[in-house]
Design an enzyme around this catalytic site. Structure first.
Site, PDB file in Angstrom:
ATOM      1  N   GLY A  11     -21.721  42.028 -65.766  1.00 21.44           N
ATOM      2  CA  GLY A  11     -22.662  42.932 -65.104  1.00 21.44           C
ATOM      3  C   GLY A  11     -23.474  42.221 -64.035  1.00 21.44           C
ATOM      4  O   GLY A  11     -23.212  41.050 -63.720  1.00 21.44           O
ATOM      5  N   ASP A  32     -17.569  41.146 -72.231  1.00 18.63           N
ATOM      6  CA  ASP A  32     -17.919  42.414 -71.571  1.00 18.63           C
ATOM      7  C   ASP A  32     -16.811  43.416 -71.875  1.00 18.63           C
ATOM      8  O   ASP A  32     -15.639  43.043 -71.915  1.00 18.63           O
ATOM      9  CB  ASP A  32     -18.038  42.187 -70.050  1.00 18.63           C
ATOM     10  CG  ASP A  32     -18.925  43.217 -69.378  1.00 18.63           C
ATOM     11  OD1 ASP A  32     -18.607  44.418 -69.474  1.00 18.63           O
ATOM     12  OD2 ASP A  32     -19.935  42.828 -68.761  1.00 18.63           O
ATOM     13  N   ASN A  33     -17.158  44.677 -72.090  1.00 18.56           N
ATOM     14  CA  ASN A  33     -16.097  45.685 -72.266  1.00 18.56           C
ATOM     15  C   ASN A  33     -15.793  46.403 -70.946  1.00 18.56           C
ATOM     16  O   ASN A  33     -14.980  47.317 -70.906  1.00 18.56           O
ATOM     17  CB  ASN A  33     -16.472  46.698 -73.362  1.00 18.56           C
ATOM     18  CG  ASN A  33     -17.615  47.608 -72.959  1.00 18.56           C
ATOM     19  OD1 ASN A  33     -18.291  47.357 -71.957  1.00 18.56           O
ATOM     20  ND2 ASN A  33     -17.851  48.650 -73.730  1.00 18.56           N
ATOM     21  N   GLY A 103     -25.816  39.043 -85.765  1.00 20.59           N
ATOM     22  CA  GLY A 103     -25.005  38.504 -86.866  1.00 20.59           C
ATOM     23  C   GLY A 103     -24.207  37.292 -86.394  1.00 20.59           C
ATOM     24  O   GLY A 103     -24.114  36.278 -87.098  1.00 20.59           O
ATOM     25  N   TYR A 146     -32.061  54.965 -73.725  1.00 25.08           N
ATOM     26  CA  TYR A 146     -32.169  53.558 -73.316  1.00 25.08           C
ATOM     27  C   TYR A 146     -33.431  52.935 -73.899  1.00 25.08           C
ATOM     28  O   TYR A 146     -33.393  51.873 -74.517  1.00 25.08           O
ATOM     29  CB  TYR A 146     -32.188  53.487 -71.793  1.00 25.08           C
ATOM     30  CG  TYR A 146     -32.198  52.090 -71.215  1.00 25.08           C
ATOM     31  CD1 TYR A 146     -31.120  51.230 -71.387  1.00 25.08           C
ATOM     32  CD2 TYR A 146     -33.292  51.633 -70.475  1.00 25.08           C
ATOM     33  CE1 TYR A 146     -31.124  49.960 -70.831  1.00 25.08           C
ATOM     34  CE2 TYR A 146     -33.305  50.360 -69.915  1.00 25.08           C
ATOM     35  CZ  TYR A 146     -32.213  49.526 -70.096  1.00 25.08           C
ATOM     36  OH  TYR A 146     -32.229  48.266 -69.546  1.00 25.08           O
ATOM     37  N   LYS A 150     -33.536  49.968 -76.748  1.00 23.17           N
ATOM     38  CA  LYS A 150     -34.113  48.648 -76.486  1.00 23.17           C
ATOM     39  C   LYS A 150     -35.279  48.371 -77.432  1.00 23.17           C
ATOM     40  O   LYS A 150     -35.488  47.230 -77.844  1.00 23.17           O
ATOM     41  CB  LYS A 150     -34.573  48.553 -75.024  1.00 23.17           C
ATOM     42  CG  LYS A 150     -33.409  48.498 -74.029  1.00 23.17           C
ATOM     43  CD  LYS A 150     -32.660  47.177 -74.117  1.00 23.17           C
ATOM     44  CE  LYS A 150     -31.581  47.051 -73.057  1.00 23.17           C
ATOM     45  NZ  LYS A 150     -30.824  45.793 -73.165  1.00 23.17           N
ATOM     46  N   TYR A 160     -34.630  39.824 -87.722  1.00 25.70           N
ATOM     47  CA  TYR A 160     -33.748  38.665 -87.949  1.00 25.70           C
ATOM     48  C   TYR A 160     -34.541  37.360 -87.860  1.00 25.70           C
ATOM     49  O   TYR A 160     -34.287  36.407 -88.572  1.00 25.70           O
ATOM     50  CB  TYR A 160     -32.578  38.659 -86.944  1.00 25.70           C
ATOM     51  CG  TYR A 160     -31.330  39.304 -87.518  1.00 25.70           C
ATOM     52  CD1 TYR A 160     -31.293  40.665 -87.779  1.00 25.70           C
ATOM     53  CD2 TYR A 160     -30.213  38.535 -87.840  1.00 25.70           C
ATOM     54  CE1 TYR A 160     -30.174  41.256 -88.327  1.00 25.70           C
ATOM     55  CE2 TYR A 160     -29.082  39.120 -88.390  1.00 25.70           C
ATOM     56  CZ  TYR A 160     -29.064  40.482 -88.626  1.00 25.70           C
ATOM     57  OH  TYR A 160     -27.950  41.066 -89.180  1.00 25.70           O
ATOM     58  N   THR A 176     -35.211  44.469 -61.237  1.00 27.63           N
ATOM     59  CA  THR A 176     -34.687  43.274 -60.578  1.00 27.63           C
ATOM     60  C   THR A 176     -33.589  43.702 -59.616  1.00 27.63           C
ATOM     61  O   THR A 176     -32.893  44.691 -59.874  1.00 27.63           O
ATOM     62  CB  THR A 176     -34.166  42.284 -61.648  1.00 27.63           C
ATOM     63  OG1 THR A 176     -35.260  41.932 -62.498  1.00 27.63           O
ATOM     64  CG2 THR A 176     -33.590  41.026 -61.034  1.00 27.63           C
TER      65      THR A 176
END
Ligand code: UDP
Length: 319
Positions: A11, A32-33, A103, A146, A150, A160, A176
């Site tokens: 990206g 990345d997909n 994970g 979104y 997030k 975690y 940005t």
């Protein structure tokens, strides 16, 4: 050799991170997909022996062999048009994806950095926005997919950290801009550049009095690296505090592109924040970081790339 894994590495920000870490002498694994990422952003890296690209969807179980020291989780649709068109993918990558990547970080004992966002503040009632502000987000509005993904990402990252002692960082990234933004991603800077270069009217949403604070990509990279290599586990705003109206931005783009273009007003999107400006006191004090490149300078640096990109797009349309 120290290895960094970057999700969303094809990206806009992810690919700049790949470049930067290779320059810093680390091995880079880019995951990345390609849902909104673009292989062109990493094409120049494919022959590099220290770079590896893995096409993978992090919302499914992920397995990466070998050493990983740092993981930066940047995978997500990230422009308002993208997440309006891909609401479920946006929610999944922010929740299931973040869980899987955490994970992996736990398994590898890697340091984890979450790409969070100024959108966690929603349409803010506190201005400028310090990290201590909890935000004003509509959970069921169109941007909620979104913003809430997030916010969940931040919550599970802290869980975690607290439960498993994972070494974590949270960057709240404000608007940005720079090379490799998609022309059609709907964000205001690629939209205005692409319109101005083609001599088309600039589409200002609403009256254009809403504000944003735009950070040049190189400054953003410096801030993110400083955060990663700091000891700060609580969220840190990374953005340029210079605030501009959208109307003011349109005038600046006209000045740089050198055309006197019409302004075409369009309706303001639902839940479009009226103001946005980072309070970067923490970044200054903890990271010793301050953006160096002002908006006019950054736009002038990015302009030649946008010009080439528009030319390529027009050639492809005509062939
Ligand atoms: N905007 C605009 N014209 C456009 C695209 C965006 O006036 O063609 C406005 C949008 O309504 C918002 C601001 O520019 O107020 C920044 O939008 P962007 O999509 O870049 O990012 P956001 O900060 O809203 O996530």
């Amino acid at each position: 050799m120290e290895t960094v894994l970057i999700t969303g590495g094809a990206g806009f920000l992810g690919s700049h991170l790949c470049d930067r870490f290779l320059r810093e002498g680390l091995r880079v694994i880019c995951v990345d997909n390609l849902l909104t990422g673009d292989p062109d952003n990493i094409a120049h890296l494919l022959g590099n022996e220290y770079f590896e690209f893995i096409k993978m969807d992090v919302t499914k179980f992920i397995y990466i062999p070998g050493r990983v020291d740092y993981i930066l989780h940047f995978a997500s649709p990230a422009s308002p048009i993208d997440y309006l068109q891909l609401p479920i993918q946006t929610l999944k990558v922010g929740s299931l994806g973040t869980h899987n990547v955490l994970g992996l970080a736990k398994e590898k004992k890697a340091r984890f950095l979450l790409a969070s966002t100024s959108e966690v503040y929603g349409d803010p009632l506190v201005h400028p926005q310090p990290e201590s502000y909890w935000g004003n987000v509509s959970p069921i509005g169109p941007r909620g997919v979104y913003d809430e993904a997030k916010r969940f990402g931040e919550a599970i990252t802290m869980a975690y950290h607290r439960t498993h002692g994972l070494d974590t960082r949270i960057a709240r990234i404000f608007n940005t801009y720079g090379t490799r933004m998609r022309l059609g991603d709907g964000r205001v800077i690629p939209a205005f550049f692409s319109q101005a270069i083609q001599g088309k009217p600039l589409t200002v949403f609403g009256a254009g009095n809403q504000t944003r604070s735009f950070c040049y990509v190189e400054d953003q990279m410096n801030g993110l690296l400083r955060l990663l290599f700091s000891n700060e586990c609580e969220p840190v705003n990374i953005g340029n505090p210079a605030e501009h109206t959208v109307k003011g931005l349109a005038e600046l783009i006209q000045k740089i592109v050198g055309s006197d273009l019409e302004i075409e007003h369009h309706p303001l999107p639902t839940d479009d924040p009226k103001v946005r400006q980072p309070d970067i006191t923490r970044a200054r004090e903890i990271l010793g970081w301050d953006p160096q490149i002002d908006l006019e300078e950054g736009l002038s640096r990015a302009y030649p790339w946008f010009k080439r990109r528009v030319a390529t797009m027009l050639e492809q349309e005509n062939s």
